[in-house]
Design an enzyme around this catalytic site. Sequence first.
Site, PDB file in Angstrom:
ATOM      1  N   HIS A  67      23.940  -8.733  24.468  1.00 26.01           N
ATOM      2  CA  HIS A  67      23.533  -9.368  23.208  1.00 26.01           C
ATOM      3  C   HIS A  67      22.277  -8.695  22.656  1.00 26.01           C
ATOM      4  O   HIS A  67      22.231  -8.318  21.482  1.00 26.01           O
ATOM      5  CB  HIS A  67      23.279 -10.860  23.451  1.00 26.01           C
ATOM      6  CG  HIS A  67      22.794 -11.603  22.250  1.00 26.01           C
ATOM      7  ND1 HIS A  67      23.586 -12.470  21.563  1.00 26.01           N
ATOM      8  CD2 HIS A  67      21.590 -11.603  21.620  1.00 26.01           C
ATOM      9  CE1 HIS A  67      22.896 -12.973  20.552  1.00 26.01           C
ATOM     10  NE2 HIS A  67      21.676 -12.471  20.575  1.00 26.01           N
ATOM     11  N   GLU A  68      21.277  -8.532  23.504  1.00 24.93           N
ATOM     12  CA  GLU A  68      20.023  -7.929  23.044  1.00 24.93           C
ATOM     13  C   GLU A  68      20.213  -6.455  22.707  1.00 24.93           C
ATOM     14  O   GLU A  68      19.590  -5.944  21.772  1.00 24.93           O
ATOM     15  CB  GLU A  68      18.922  -8.110  24.090  1.00 24.93           C
ATOM     16  CG  GLU A  68      18.570  -9.561  24.375  1.00 24.93           C
ATOM     17  CD  GLU A  68      18.272 -10.379  23.137  1.00 24.93           C
ATOM     18  OE1 GLU A  68      17.647  -9.852  22.187  1.00 24.93           O
ATOM     19  OE2 GLU A  68      18.671 -11.558  23.098  1.00 24.93           O
ATOM     20  N   HIS A 116      21.426  -6.058  19.154  1.00 30.29           N
ATOM     21  CA  HIS A 116      20.303  -6.040  18.209  1.00 30.29           C
ATOM     22  C   HIS A 116      19.648  -4.657  18.206  1.00 30.29           C
ATOM     23  O   HIS A 116      19.396  -4.078  17.148  1.00 30.29           O
ATOM     24  CB  HIS A 116      19.232  -7.065  18.596  1.00 30.29           C
ATOM     25  CG  HIS A 116      19.625  -8.486  18.413  1.00 30.29           C
ATOM     26  ND1 HIS A 116      19.908  -9.041  17.199  1.00 30.29           N
ATOM     27  CD2 HIS A 116      19.759  -9.489  19.319  1.00 30.29           C
ATOM     28  CE1 HIS A 116      20.200 -10.317  17.345  1.00 30.29           C
ATOM     29  NE2 HIS A 116      20.117 -10.617  18.636  1.00 30.29           N
TER      30      HIS A 116
END
Length: 149
Positions: free
Chosen positions: A64-65, A68
């Site tokens: 998820h990170e 980004h």
Amino acid sequence: MKLTDYVKQVSLEDFGRPFIHHVQWNRRLRSTGGRFFPKDGHLDFNPKVYQELGLDVFRKIVRHELCHYHLYFQGKGYQHKDRDFKELLKAVDGLRFVPSLPNSNSKPIKLYRCQSCQQRYQRKRRIDTQRYRCGLCRGKLLLVNQPED
């Protein structure tokens, strides 16, 4: 587990792109698994997620990170609301939300009941029953359950 090496490995395996910035644990994170900082490109991760939920869930949070991270440096939409982010997150099987952690310092719920109309009130904090009354009928409140402290 060496966090930086693990994030670099996940980045290469799942995204086919290198991760070249800094990674660190951040014990102050409470309700999130990780954070991406666009200003300098580093990532923070919650160590409790890894300890409590295991490596499988933690890997999905790393993905998820990294979504980004990689989208930001490609100049694409890297925020949760952006289509690019949602599509990439789905493609790499990342988590949208962190499963709730077992919270050891949560307050027990106190249950109060009106003696007149039987209306129930659940509260985390104590109510002064001498001062406060039922909001419906103005009856007296009674503490029904006394949790163990």
